[in-house]
Write an enzyme that holds these catalytic residues in place. Structure first.
Site, PDB file in Angstrom:
ATOM      1  N   TRP A 369       0.827  -1.216   0.000  1.00  0.00           N
ATOM      2  CA  TRP A 369       0.000   0.000   0.000  1.00  0.00           C
ATOM      3  C   TRP A 369       0.852   1.252   0.000  1.00  0.00           C
ATOM      4  O   TRP A 369       0.357   2.341  -0.254  1.00  0.00           O
ATOM      5  CB  TRP A 369      -0.941  -0.015   1.203  1.00  0.00           C
ATOM      6  CG  TRP A 369      -0.232   0.225   2.540  1.00  0.00           C
ATOM      7  CD1 TRP A 369       0.940  -0.330   2.956  1.00  0.00           C
ATOM      8  CD2 TRP A 369      -0.656   1.089   3.589  1.00  0.00           C
ATOM      9  NE1 TRP A 369       1.270   0.101   4.209  1.00  0.00           N
ATOM     10  CE2 TRP A 369       0.315   0.972   4.627  1.00  0.00           C
ATOM     11  CE3 TRP A 369      -1.753   1.921   3.771  1.00  0.00           C
ATOM     12  CZ2 TRP A 369       0.198   1.677   5.820  1.00  0.00           C
ATOM     13  CZ3 TRP A 369      -1.863   2.620   4.959  1.00  0.00           C
ATOM     14  CH2 TRP A 369      -0.895   2.509   5.970  1.00  0.00           C
ATOM     15  N   ASP A 370       2.148   1.091   0.314  1.00  0.00           N
ATOM     16  CA  ASP A 370       3.066   2.231   0.327  1.00  0.00           C
ATOM     17  C   ASP A 370       2.898   3.062  -0.938  1.00  0.00           C
ATOM     18  O   ASP A 370       2.921   4.299  -0.901  1.00  0.00           O
ATOM     19  CB  ASP A 370       4.526   1.751   0.380  1.00  0.00           C
ATOM     20  CG  ASP A 370       4.835   0.851   1.559  1.00  0.00           C
ATOM     21  OD1 ASP A 370       3.946   0.056   1.925  1.00  0.00           O
ATOM     22  OD2 ASP A 370       5.959   0.911   2.081  1.00  0.00           O
ATOM     23  N   GLU A 510       0.569  -2.796  12.600  1.00  0.00           N
ATOM     24  CA  GLU A 510       0.911  -4.214  12.681  1.00  0.00           C
ATOM     25  C   GLU A 510       1.271  -4.644  14.098  1.00  0.00           C
ATOM     26  O   GLU A 510       1.655  -5.785  14.313  1.00  0.00           O
ATOM     27  CB  GLU A 510       2.042  -4.527  11.686  1.00  0.00           C
ATOM     28  CG  GLU A 510       1.560  -4.321  10.263  1.00  0.00           C
ATOM     29  CD  GLU A 510       2.615  -4.610   9.199  1.00  0.00           C
ATOM     30  OE1 GLU A 510       3.791  -4.785   9.567  1.00  0.00           O
ATOM     31  OE2 GLU A 510       2.250  -4.665   8.010  1.00  0.00           O
ATOM     32  N   GLN A 623       2.094   1.553  13.556  1.00  0.00           N
ATOM     33  CA  GLN A 623       1.542   2.633  12.730  1.00  0.00           C
ATOM     34  C   GLN A 623       0.359   3.260  13.474  1.00  0.00           C
ATOM     35  O   GLN A 623      -0.449   2.542  14.041  1.00  0.00           O
ATOM     36  CB  GLN A 623       1.032   2.081  11.386  1.00  0.00           C
ATOM     37  CG  GLN A 623       2.116   1.800  10.366  1.00  0.00           C
ATOM     38  CD  GLN A 623       2.691   0.399  10.498  1.00  0.00           C
ATOM     39  OE1 GLN A 623       2.277  -0.374  11.353  1.00  0.00           O
ATOM     40  NE2 GLN A 623       3.645   0.062   9.651  1.00  0.00           N
TER      41      GLN A 623
END
Lengths: 1018, 1018
Positions: A369-370, A510, A623
């Site tokens: 997704w970066d 995560e 995150q």
């Protein structure tokens, strides 16, 4: 390291290694990577000395091997995909009078290696004395061509430095390279023992060499060709002898060049390299293709390749550069990062941006997704052509995403969490496949692109299908279940018993896995569903035939579209009413807080020191999901909520992810936490140059590099693009003199140039059909930009709004409360006087009653307490009914009138339920712009929400507001809202300006105090 | 298969295969396994034909190989442990006149193979004609000695059947066996390609052979020796020639015997086998040890070994047998299962019971919680010596459990979810290491053993340490967090803001992973903590020196002990107030229900057809955690809760686990769901004999085998052992004539013999210091058992209690309610009459007010509604104050008095808040034993809770209760409580007996109706 502790001297356009340092070798291999989005070469020395990881990568060129699981289960990702380290064509080994040129021996007389960001070229200049004392000066220039995707070139010049020299250069393509073995670090990848790429053909002749390699499973093949040209500085010069050889050992093809150089003369050997693969050519065309490319390059020559390169790089900077005045370190970091993004991004529509670009093997070259959430904003607003290409990659794997959804028992399409070829490759599903949010991340980026570019071609190319199929996944994944007590208040959409829940997913964080209703996931899914419904609506209106075509292809029913809208409207967003914050998921706030005090710093990153069960058990973040959600979907939160969210979650964020600091920086900027914003920004802006995470040797941190741009543009320039409208709110850190950048927007270019005092917005419609006028917003005010008419806006502090408390500032209702309570106390036969009444100030109605009962030693059942409290309110309202303008406190009416005359807005922020009636009876409604009553807020003072809500509603930045209060909690609330605080009463602390009473207030004084505070002491 | 569709004819003591069926080969290899808890041999044919998986296993003899993960992380289990398939000494290959004896060729004249459960012997008798027409009769007996742990013997007799024969028998030990490769089924294990056991020495000479094998990693070694004796039936007989050979091929040692047999004569070759390992001997002693064992066995001879075997087996059945009268299939299943448990259980204090015993390689020979929760109850109550040994295995790995806790960042000890040697071996932690409950399961079993045996030796051997260290783990694992709204009501212990939560664990249910506050885990942890605190208290009182010794060893502080007690007292048990059921975990009831209707049967077991993410997302169970919790910790639930729990969770249970049916059967028995109990029981009782799950070829289902005993004793006999007290409540299924069994209890034996009509309890103090008297409970009544005085108790239905509704049965308060509401309605100026009043019957107070307001078209704010409802109650209570005995309904006082005279208890079950006052004013308190008011229940009628609570409190089984009601909801509640229901009023349906009014009630009639209903129609 240079004397200031930095590895590279500060220079706006150059990254220079000023002396040879073996301990920096692996780090510099990454830092001096050259790439063009297709072909990447790590910064290994051509001569091979001091090599840690030599790497040559082709974007999207990979092999598959089965993933071995400790225990497997249905639907697990089957194969690992690994971006391959391919044949190394950089090799040029120099021998000087029989001694190999190797900086590990002899004496280095001078050394400099420079990556020139304005030219896209790597230059190395060395003067060296061999162990036998032969002196040589070497100058090597390397280009990976931005104009020719398959081509690289190395110009290798050797000068005899005070002695004649016999030299030999062996220039080779070596096929015996392999991917690195993995370590026990999930961020790198797991060991694969089998050889994944074999050399099936090698050939050499004259100045040419060629090698063909192929993978056993994916059947991908490449041809790597080289050719050379050479020249003596002395014109004809001594004889040049060449030998070419194709050898099994090292699987190599080589050309050996031998000649003599007279002292003072030099010899140049220029190597032209091409890699062609089956990604673009049929296998039988590879050899001719590669040969043709190197021939063409030799024909134009190195100088032309250099000129082309400079042209491409200049074009890039023209739209991509961000100028940060007053901070060289930042400026260098910014340029390095943006240039690296250009190098890393695929642009053929069939590749994306690997987590580490083409600079290393970390994360196995996978796309995450970066790309969509971190990298694409930069390209969308500066290089829309590259953005388009990256999005087309996703369209190309839509069928695989459909197959994955089916395997996972779902309708629609489910994009892989990590992949190269399109198949799911996550070997650990709780932090991989469970991240369903990838679906919405992609649609989010596509939406952003469509809006900024006004290009709708992608929709017809599969974009519409993708938006519909991803929405389908969400509609099928979620469940309709009864409303729960912990939902966010005031859900949008119709009332009703059912809400839409998305269970058993992992959000970006995560350190928390397999949760129900991750706030980021649900908000992004909502956006995905709404985008699909809106697109269907628009197509039905504007392009019914197109809607029909797509609907027939994917068997789309009208009811599905309605279901998407309903699911979006009724999406459950977990919320903690008591704290007034978003809950990261259903369970997060019911966990214990991580022991930040007790766990030493060397136990971070936690994932390398604690079992996942331990990490998952606590409130601790890799995150910051909530903060990310409020950056990407800021329109779904009030400013007060954002502040509370940030204040709660930021201290829980470990810094274990390179993806976090830029987001934390943007959020901090928005909330005026300027120092914090700068601190986080520093970590992202120089993450790789300063090796902040200690692992730059494994490759770039592309997301953090893009995060630099995000921090600058979304953070310090305050750019937002919610609902297709650009808005800005620049706030420069103290150290910066200015911030300048440009955005491509609907074909035009908008340049933004901000200093601390003012900002200038300018529109350039560009060559073609760019927009000639665009409406943007600056700090909540609309600005119409027209070509040739720059808009110049002051950023100096300016009092735009005064927010009044009611009780004790505008009127004194305390007396009325006293009388109402007195009556109740009399009824209950409890003694009550003014001194006891003091204890009720700022205390809620029910709690006040409880104090009175306690005081009287009495008890009442709960329902009766409610009734008595209600009765007290009745008495109070009877008294309120007696209020007249006479009850206005001295000076207030005059101040309100003066403010109105000066165009300064007036608001009342009160937690009194009777505020509307009191204002009405005081007859001041006509001079009040806004009343914020308790029904509009979740938390009372000292939470700043009531003041922030007023500023939000009037769209005035808090710095330009003043608040007037007579209670300490109110002063604290104003301060927390970052407004200028005026305290009425002598016992208040912390107010920016304190007055004994309202009579002393005047507009003149207020303006004076405000200005001196903002400019002088502030 | 026999004609009734069963694989084996029904026979109480024998499992017989009546004809040779190749398709049954792999299944029968498991079924005809012989083992002695140390050495196990699958039922492979000696001659080697038709072999699917030949297996020989030694309990606890294993090799380790690294677990390969797709992506690894800190703290993952490092190594796989695999119980090894060791050298095969069963081999005896017969050749008849040059033709190999192989049932795949020639003609089978007769065939029978029998496992004799009363002798512990496997017998095979075959008459066969070779392809060339030579006839032979073979009779083979096999024993794995229960008296000699390392010894097995095979008696192989060959008779010449109408022709002279030349025979050859090659008797061998073959070392070239390997463990089976895994399949993609997590229940079996994952492939391991490397050879895990190598033969390092082989030797043969005379009639002897020997082989030594060793593992490369664990360095375990074994010696397998054989020797032989032989005899002709004709005495001296023809010459016997032998050749012995040690061969590399097949890594074998063999003895070949050749002779002639005259027609009608026979020849017997008897093989004596021994396996000795480094688990018990030093490596250098292995060879002598094994040789010595076989010499000893040969010296005593096969007949003596047989006699020893029969003696051991008889001793087992004397205390372990359960007789089920009237159901041969069950009887056979029960005996087979119990015998298999005897075969499977390690008894050397260093081994446990593998999930599949010593019968196959499923689950890699690992020990799980199966031993403690499923298998140990059987051994504790029938073979306490074996139970003790199994518990000592856990004491032996306590240090490894300590190390594992440290690795997982926790204090104390954490036992591995699956292991052989003591290290955690779960390759998938969400359904492995996350099952922290294993800790409490072990302590649960230890507690049960200590209580039943009164043997405290284990505590000093490490048991006390284990209880303390496991409690430590829980105290450290859980977190003190604020009380939440969804806790179970009335927590035990002191009030206060914090509760003890256990987050991020997996309960037994593997279809739900990584949850917070799994109800099973928390209840078992509570038990563990409480056991530790209680043990510390007892030691402090009774053995302070011992407490001191242990405390010093493990640095135990007094505060820790207090913390354990506090954590147990304040343990959070998730509860759903609305449904009145335990929540499996915090999130379970917030998930959607699995689509049982839409998913076809062939998609089960779900784990083979759906990704874990899909399974985890729904309410669907592999193991029924709540039901298991209420079986093991039944004292923590009311009967009404148990019923609601079972009714909710049982339909969510898939049957995908072999561990579930026995538990479901016990729970169903307790709740009187007799049919359901029987159905679940059938699945567990004949799981392996009927291959219910289709995978018996992989080995026994030991837990299900033990579940048979649990279902019988805890289920149909209703045995419980909460808090150290044995209680019984036998309820036989219709088909059974009787159920007989014995329990070892504190050195004595309690025999239980139940028919449908009565049960007899008898105490035998046994030889030594068994208890001479024991107090047990039968259906809530205490019974003192004394040696020689059997207690005989009738099980026939008997009216023991009548439970009355209040309103409309004892008195008519409806009129008072009408008058109170009328007064309120008048005050609100809303019209109100008797006809409208009818709408309020059975409706709560606040809801009634809302109906009235709606009727009058009025609205009130919520607090005022509460106040008005309170006022109505005030009026009603004023009226209640006017009640006198005159208000008793006709016949009621007479009935109550008659019941009292007959010794039948009288209770009132009312949802009226004023029940106490009404009863007081009616002056009937003295004839009422019990009042259940709304404060004691979670759910009103028609939920049966109010009636079940009355029966619970009086400790009377519901079958012996009658309930009297005038409302339909009440009748439904009585029926759901399984009581005899008496309806007052003509409009009621479903009552067992309906009367027009209370005047018609009489004790005589009631007894008559009750008796005829229970015996005749019931």
């Amino acid at each position: 390291m240079s004397s200031d502790g930095r590895a590279y001297p500060l220079d706006a356009w150059r990254i220079t290694e000023g002396r040879f340092d073996r301990s920096m070798a692996s780090r510099n291999e990454t830092i001096f990577t050259l790439a063009n989005g297709n072909l990447g070469m790590r910064g290994n020395f051509e001569e091979g000395f001091c090599t840690v990881s030599r790497g040559t990568y082709i974007n999207g060129f990979y092999e598959e091997t089965p993933i071995v699981y400790g225990e497997t289960a249905f639907g697990y990702a089957k194969n690992r995909q690994v971006m391959l380290n391919v044949a190394d064509a950089k090799v040029m080994r120099l021998t000087v009078d029989g001694e190999p040129f190797d900086l590990g021996s002899g004496t280095i007389l001078s050394y400099e290696r420079t990556l020139d960001l304005s030219r896209g070229e790597l230059l190395r200049e060395v003067r060296w004395s061999s162990p036998a004392g032969r002196r040589v000066a070497v100058r090597i220039r390397r280009i990976v061509s931005l104009a020719r995707r398959d081509t690289a070139a190395i110009d290798y010049e050797v000068a005899a430095d005070g002695n004649d020299l016999q030299i030999e250069i062996v220039s080779a393509i070596e096929g015996s390279v392999e991917n690195q073995a993995g370590r026990d670090d999930p961020r790198i990848g797991t060991r694969s023992n089998s050889r994944m790429l074999t050399t099936i053909f090698r050939e050499a002749g004259g100045l040419d060499g060629l090698l063909v390699q192929k993978t056993p499973v994916t059947h991908m093949a490449l041809a790597c060709a080289m050719t050379h040209s050479y020249a003596h500085s002395s014109g004809a010069g001594p004889q040049v002898r060449t030998v070419s050889r194709a050898a099994d050992a090292g699987e190599s093809a080589s050309v050996t060049v031998r000649t003599e150089i007279a002292s003072g003369d030099s010899f140049r050997l220029t190597k032209f390299i091409s890699y062609r693969t089956t990604k673009e050519l049929a296998e039988e065309g590879l050899v001719d293709g590669a040969r043709g490319s190197v021939e063409e390059a030799r024909a134009v020559g190195f100088t032309v390749l250099e000129e082309e390169q400079v042209r491409e790089v200049r074009r890039f900077w023209a739209s991509a550069d961000v100028e940060v005045g007053g901070d060289e370190a930042i400026q260098q970091g910014v340029r390095y990062n943006l240039f690296s993004l250009l190098q890393s991004a695929g642009r053929d529509g069939r590749t994306s941006v690997a987590a580490k670009g083409l600079s290393g093997e970390g994360y196995e070259g996978h796309y995450f997704w970066d790309t969509e959430i971190y990298v694409l904003p930069f390209f969308i607003y500066t290089q829309p052509e590259i953005a388009r290409s990256l999005l087309r990659y996703r369209l190309g794997i839509l069928d695989k995403a459909r197959a994955r959804a089916a395997e996972m028992g779902q309708k629609g399409a489910l994009f892989p969490w990590r992949t190269i070829g399109g198949e799911e490759c996550s070997p650990y599903y709780p932090a991989g496949s469970a991240q369903y949010h990838i679906n919405a991340d992609i649609v989010f980026a596509l939406q952003k692109y469509l809006n900024a570019s006004a290009d709708r071609g992608l929709l017809a190319e599969g974009g519409a299908e993708m938006i519909f199929e991803t929405a389908r996944l969400w509609a099928d994944l979620g469940d309709w279940l009864p409303e729960r007590g912990d939902a966010r208040p005031k859900p949008s959409g119709a009332a009703g018993g059912l809400r839409f829940y998305i269970n058993e997913v992992t959000g970006p964080d995560e350190y928390t896995a397999l949760v129900n209703n991750n706030v980021y996931t649900n908000l992004m899914a909502e956006l995905n569903l709404r985008a699909a419904a809106a697109l269907a609506d628009r197509l039905r209106r504007e392009e019914p035939a197109e809607l029909d075509r797509v609907a027939r292809r994917i068997l789309l029913a009208d009811e599905e579209i309605e279901e998407w809208r309903r699911a979006a409207d009724r999406m459950y967003i977990p919320y903690d009413r008591e704290r007034g914050i978003a809950a990261q998921d259903d369970a997060f706030l019911h966990r214990a807080r991580w022991d930040f005090e007790g766990v030493p710093r060397d136990k971070y990153p936690l994932l390398l020191h604690f079992h996942p069960l331990v990490i998952y058990r606590y409130q601790v973040l890799k995150q910051p999901d909530v903060v990310l959600a409020q950056v990407l979907r800021g329109d779904r939160f009030t400013t007060a909520e954002k502040k509370r969210n940030f204040d709660y979650y930021d201290p829980l964020t470990t810094g274990d992810s390179s993806l976090s600091p830029c987001i934390q920086s943007v959020a901090a900027s928005e909330l005026g936490y300027v120092e914090k914003a700068y601190e986080y920004f520093m970590r992202t802006a120089r993450m790789d140059l300063d090796d902040v995470n200690g692992n730059v040797a494994d490759g770039f941190h592309c997301a953090a590099m893009a995060g630099t741009w995000i921090s600058l543009i979304y953070g310090f320039a305050g750019m937002r693009d919610y609902n297709g409208r650009l808005s800005f709110d620049p706030r420069l850190p103290k150290a910066w003199s200015h911030l300048r950048f440009a955005l491509r927007y609907r074909g035009a270019a908008i340049s933004v140039s901000a200093t601390k005092d003012e900002v200038v917005y300018d529109l350039d419609p560009g060559e073609a059909n760019g927009a000639a006028a665009v409406t943007i917003e600056h700090r909540g005010r609309e600005l119409l930009l027209e070509a040739g008419r720059p808009a110049r806006v002051s950023l100096l502090p300016l009092l735009e709004c005064v927010i009044f408390d009611l009780d004790g500032v505008i009127t004194d209702t305390a007396e009325l409360h006293f009388r109402a309570w007195k009556r109740i106390a009399d009824e209950l036969a409890i003694p009550f006087d003014r001194s006891f009444n003091e204890r009720l100030k700022g205390v809620g109605r029910l709690e006040s009653l409880e104090l009175i009962l306690e005081h009287g030693g009495k008890a009442l059942p709960h329902p009766e307490k409610l009734a008595v409290a209600e009765r007290k309110n009745g008495y109070y309202r009877e008294l309120v009914a007696t209020i007249t303008p006479e009850n206005l406190l001295p000076g207030i009416l005059e101040l309100l009138t003066a403010l109105e005359a000066s165009g300064i807005r007036r608001a009342i922020a009160s937690v009194s339920h009777n505020v509307w009636e009191v204002v009405e009876r005081l007859q001041i409604s006509r001079v009040i712009d806004l009343i914020v009553d308790p029904s509009r807020i979740a938390k009372g003072k000292p939470d700043p929400e009531v003041f922030m809500t007023a500023a939000d509603a009037l769209r005035i930045p808090p710095e330009n507001c003043a608040g007037i209060e007579d209670a300490q909690a109110g002063i604290d609330a104003i301060a927390a809202a970052r407004m200028f605080s005026v305290g009425i009463g002598s016992e208040l602390t912390g107010a920016d300006w304190t007055l004994p009473d309202t009579a002393s207030l005047s507009l003149e004084l207020l303006l004076e105090r405000f200005a001196s505070h903002r400019t002088g002491r502030g």
